[in-house]
Design an enzyme around this catalytic site. Structure first.
Site, PDB file in Angstrom:
ATOM      1  N   TYR A   1       0.812  -1.221   0.000  1.00 11.01           N
ATOM      2  CA  TYR A   1       0.000   0.000   0.000  1.00 11.01           C
ATOM      3  C   TYR A   1       0.847   1.274   0.000  1.00 11.01           C
ATOM      4  O   TYR A   1       0.334   2.355  -0.276  1.00 11.01           O
ATOM      5  CB  TYR A   1      -0.928   0.031   1.216  1.00 11.01           C
ATOM      6  CG  TYR A   1      -2.228  -0.718   1.035  1.00 11.01           C
ATOM      7  CD1 TYR A   1      -2.251  -2.019   0.535  1.00 11.01           C
ATOM      8  CD2 TYR A   1      -3.437  -0.144   1.388  1.00 11.01           C
ATOM      9  CE1 TYR A   1      -3.438  -2.713   0.393  1.00 11.01           C
ATOM     10  CE2 TYR A   1      -4.636  -0.833   1.252  1.00 11.01           C
ATOM     11  CZ  TYR A   1      -4.630  -2.114   0.747  1.00 11.01           C
ATOM     12  OH  TYR A   1      -5.813  -2.781   0.616  1.00 11.01           O
TER      13      TYR A   1
ATOM     14  N   LYS B   1       5.532 -14.280   2.753  1.00 16.20           N
ATOM     15  CA  LYS B   1       5.795 -15.078   1.548  1.00 16.20           C
ATOM     16  C   LYS B   1       7.316 -15.099   1.378  1.00 16.20           C
ATOM     17  O   LYS B   1       7.859 -14.728   0.326  1.00 16.20           O
ATOM     18  CB  LYS B   1       5.068 -14.437   0.351  1.00 16.20           C
ATOM     19  CG  LYS B   1       5.000 -15.299  -0.869  1.00 16.20           C
ATOM     20  CD  LYS B   1       4.054 -16.486  -0.778  1.00 16.20           C
ATOM     21  CE  LYS B   1       4.206 -17.369  -2.002  1.00 16.20           C
ATOM     22  NZ  LYS B   1       3.401 -18.599  -1.955  1.00 16.20           N
TER      23      LYS B   1
ATOM     24  N   ASP C   1      -0.257 -18.097   1.500  1.00 14.97           N
ATOM     25  CA  ASP C   1      -1.190 -18.958   0.758  1.00 14.97           C
ATOM     26  C   ASP C   1      -1.678 -20.109   1.646  1.00 14.97           C
ATOM     27  O   ASP C   1      -2.869 -20.427   1.709  1.00 14.97           O
ATOM     28  CB  ASP C   1      -0.576 -19.454  -0.561  1.00 14.97           C
ATOM     29  CG  ASP C   1       0.839 -19.983  -0.420  1.00 14.97           C
ATOM     30  OD1 ASP C   1       1.455 -19.826   0.659  1.00 14.97           O
ATOM     31  OD2 ASP C   1       1.350 -20.557  -1.407  1.00 14.97           O
TER      32      ASP C   1
ATOM     33  N   ASP D   1      -4.862  -7.252   4.659  1.00 14.04           N
ATOM     34  CA  ASP D   1      -6.142  -6.820   4.083  1.00 14.04           C
ATOM     35  C   ASP D   1      -6.913  -8.032   3.562  1.00 14.04           C
ATOM     36  O   ASP D   1      -8.080  -8.226   3.872  1.00 14.04           O
ATOM     37  CB  ASP D   1      -5.881  -5.826   2.946  1.00 14.04           C
ATOM     38  CG  ASP D   1      -7.172  -5.363   2.291  1.00 14.04           C
ATOM     39  OD1 ASP D   1      -8.116  -5.020   3.031  1.00 14.04           O
ATOM     40  OD2 ASP D   1      -7.248  -5.357   1.054  1.00 14.04           O
TER      41      ASP D   1
ATOM     42  N   ASP E   1     -10.668 -10.324   5.316  1.00 18.61           N
ATOM     43  CA  ASP E   1     -11.996 -10.651   4.782  1.00 18.61           C
ATOM     44  C   ASP E   1     -12.268 -12.154   4.874  1.00 18.61           C
ATOM     45  O   ASP E   1     -13.378 -12.573   5.216  1.00 18.61           O
ATOM     46  CB  ASP E   1     -12.129 -10.185   3.323  1.00 18.61           C
ATOM     47  CG  ASP E   1     -12.280  -8.672   3.205  1.00 18.61           C
ATOM     48  OD1 ASP E   1     -11.743  -7.953   4.078  1.00 18.61           O
ATOM     49  OD2 ASP E   1     -12.933  -8.206   2.257  1.00 18.61           O
TER      50      ASP E   1
END
Ligand code: IPM
Ligand code: MN
Length: 365
Positions: A140, A195, A227, A251, A255
């Site tokens: 971001y 990652k 992942d 982020d 969700d």
């Protein structure tokens, strides 16, 4: 302790005014006649951009910076975009994060009694962890500064600094220390989600995590690749206590995690820096249900409880922490008692939920 705490309130777009208005009522009910909060409303967001050409007016920014805390409904409308194609209504949230250095985005994920998880066999308390999202750098950081070369190649740079990683990881260990540990085994545990197997910046994140972890020998540590993490959050959510991750990964996982505890309406957040605190639910403006009176206000209400806790600790004001506890207790009892909005497969309107929460708070005041 202060006589009055100034709360900058920005309602925003879509369902923003509905959930934010509900939350201001709940705050007033929680504090009763001795209400120490003063609510000052300011404009920002996509609607305001359409009307005035400004998504985040300078006076609103100044008021937010100088307020004791910031409360937001939700921002953004699809199609209301800057020339570069990004959404104008997100400027409010993103500019606050960067300019006020709100580096810690604390997102509690908790399954409440009365709320059904889509995961088989999960009951209240089985899911109870925090996603700690780095909120000031990562992918971001490129917001507003990405480059498009000759209409052929687009570049956004992922930024991770030692200072930025150190402070967020430290915060993760502190949160774990204050917590009850993971539901499944009671272990206080920080999971470093990255990652590191593919990108250098994430390998760096992990190495800084290792350095900081040395200061917290009482807390268990582990790594999870992002992942695999998406899978773990579905298959073994009860294993987690505090998960720390880079901005964009945080982020996305937010969700997924919210979905396991009833959806975005059940996902509060607290965005905190050295000086400022910004409180809003993790959901967006949900324009498809805006104005219908059916939005779920619990996420914003729970974010406001975090706001009271943050203010109470910062200013040594126990009245605010007690009010935060009352809001959480009443929220739990309302959910358990079946006061559920449409997204939770219930029939209660935003108004009905808000009224019930306020009435129960008045009983406790
Ligand atoms: C969130 C939201 C924001 C983000 C938007 C509103 C800028 O999705 O807080 O998770 O992408 O961080
Ligand atoms: Mn998000």
């Amino acid at each position: 302790m202060k006589d009055t705490y100034r709360i900058a309130v920005v309602h925003g777009d879509g369902i923003g005014p509905e959930v934010c208005g509900a939350t201001v009522e709940v705050l007033k009910a929680a504090l009763g006649p001795a209400n120490a909060l003063r609510f000052d409303e300011y404009p920002a967001g996509a609607e305001h951009f359409l009307k005035t050409g400004q998504s985040f007016p300078e006076p609103t920014f100044k008021a937010c910076r100088e307020a004791d805390a910031i409360l937001h409904g939700a921002g953004g409308l699809p199609g209301v975009v800057h020339p570069d194609g990004t959404e104008a209504g997100l400027d409010f949230t993103l500019k606050l994060r960067f300019e006020l250095d709100l580096y810690a985005n604390i997102r509690p994920i908790r399954l409440f009694e009365g709320v059904q998880s889509p995961l088989a066999g999960m009951k209240a308390g089985d899911i109870d962890y925090i996603i700690l999202r780095e909120n000031s750098e990562g992918l971001y950081a490129a917001r507003g500064s990405g480059a498009l070369l000759r209409g052929e190649v687009a570049v956004d740079t992922l930024v991770q600094t030692r200072t930025g990683i150190e402070r967020i990881v430290r915060k993760a260990f502190e949160l774990a220390r204050q917590s009850k540990g993971a539901p499944r085994d009671g272990m206080r545990r920080v999971t470093c989600c990255d990652k590191a197997n593919v990108l250098r910046s994430y390998a760096f994140f992990r190495s800084v995590f290792d350095d900081v972890a040395k200061d917290y020998p009482d807390i268990a540590t582990e790594y999870a690749l992002v992942d695999a993490m998406a899978m773990h959050l579905v298959l073994k959510p009860g294993h987690f206590n505090v998960i720390v991750s880079e901005n964009m990964f945080g982020d996305i996982l937010s969700d997924l995690a919210a979905a396991t505890v009833g959806g975005m309406g059940m996902a509060p957040s607290a965005e905190i820096g050295e000086h400022n605190g910004f409180f809003q639910a993790a959901h967006g403006s949900a324009p498809d249900i805006a104005g219908k009176g059916i939005a779920n206000p619990y996420g914003t209400i729970l974010s406001a409880a975090s706001m009271l806790d943050w203010l109470g600790h910062k200013h040594g004001d126990a009245r605010l922490n007690e009010a935060a506890d009352r809001i959480r207790t009443v929220t739990e009892s309302c959910l358990a008692g079946g006061l559920l909005s449409a997204d939770l497969k219930g029939k209660s309107s935003t108004r009905e939920i808000t009224q019930a929460v306020c009435e129960r708070l008045a009983d406790k005041a």
